[in-house]
Design an enzyme around this catalytic site. Sequence first.
Site, PDB file in Angstrom:
ATOM      1  N   GLU A  29       0.824  -1.206   0.000  1.00  0.00           N
ATOM      2  CA  GLU A  29       0.000   0.000   0.000  1.00  0.00           C
ATOM      3  C   GLU A  29       0.859   1.258   0.000  1.00  0.00           C
ATOM      4  O   GLU A  29       0.483   2.287  -0.574  1.00  0.00           O
ATOM      5  CB  GLU A  29      -0.944  -0.003   1.210  1.00  0.00           C
ATOM      6  N   HIS A  32       1.719   2.136  -3.566  1.00  0.00           N
ATOM      7  CA  HIS A  32       0.633   2.883  -4.211  1.00  0.00           C
ATOM      8  C   HIS A  32       0.613   4.331  -3.725  1.00  0.00           C
ATOM      9  O   HIS A  32       0.438   5.260  -4.524  1.00  0.00           O
ATOM     10  CB  HIS A  32      -0.714   2.224  -3.889  1.00  0.00           C
TER      11      HIS A  32
END
Length: 350
Positions: A29, A32
């Site tokens: 994550e 991202h």
Amino acid sequence: MVALPKTGGFMKTLILALILFCVMIFPHELGHFIAAKRMGVRVNEFAFGMGPTIWKRQGPETLYSIRLFPVGGFCAMEGEDGEDETEEKKEPSERSFACKKPWQKIVILVAGSFMNVICAALIMIIVVGAIGFTTTTIDTVAPDSPAALAGVEPGDAIYSISGTQIDDWSEISAAIGDEAGKEISVIVEREGQKKNLDITPEKADDGRLVIGITCRISHSPFKAIVEGTKATGRMTLSMFQAVADIFKGNVGADQLSGPVGMVQMVNETSRYGLWYYGFLTSMICMNLAIVNLLPLPALDGGRIIFVIISMITGKPISERIEGSIHFAGILLLLGLMVYVTFNDVTRIFG
């Protein structure tokens, strides 16, 4: 009846499993998140875990949160699902994921798996470096062994055996074994000088021919980088082969594992030592990277396919159609998760 592990063992497994999930999810994550910020996309929330929020902090524009169950996470980008909240929040439309160029979207979507690959390689490098590498330098010489009687000393580097140059420790056993107990000529390097020693191997209890030496282990960080990277490459190829076997039908869904199965694997590998656990963590990180890039709905790979289709056709795909396909993909993934979890529980307690 299945006996539960002792409290200490159970807590150790739980802690190691939580660390494993953190190493899997957080870097993904974070990849991202970093890529989105670099591409100018507004991130509304960056969360680790799923379920109820147990901690949160509002940044200048991003809400950072930790959820109760550490088996997931998300990086909520503005306009990621075709929704543009910029008018309500008075942000320029350029901050929306949906308004970014195709190559920028692909970079953001690939960044999560890229971070998993980096983590897998770093862990593998650390594990390989910690375990060390065999060398052709002798570490110990057993008293009264053939090597000791011939004058071999710790620190000697084996150069050749019976005329065959030795470049790796594994070649020594083969060279000794080929002589079937006959006297062999061993050339060692000692303080820059070569010495020729005649040694007669003897049989060990297991039937192998030995001369009574052990090798010195190297922990060279430079070699660890090289060998760790090679090991990661081999592991990646084996992962692709495993995925191919799944699509070919050679591996059934009943052989897949979910979070419960991973906890069981953590419990088993941790019994053999920390480095086995490290190898497992690296393997699962690489597995996540590869699986997440598969061209399936709801996965990053599926989203990339939609971006590529839009780039080729020059027309954006209907938000409703794409959203419906991804939602169906999520339902299928949840169903698969329930199925593999049931199989995991059955295998453990059945």
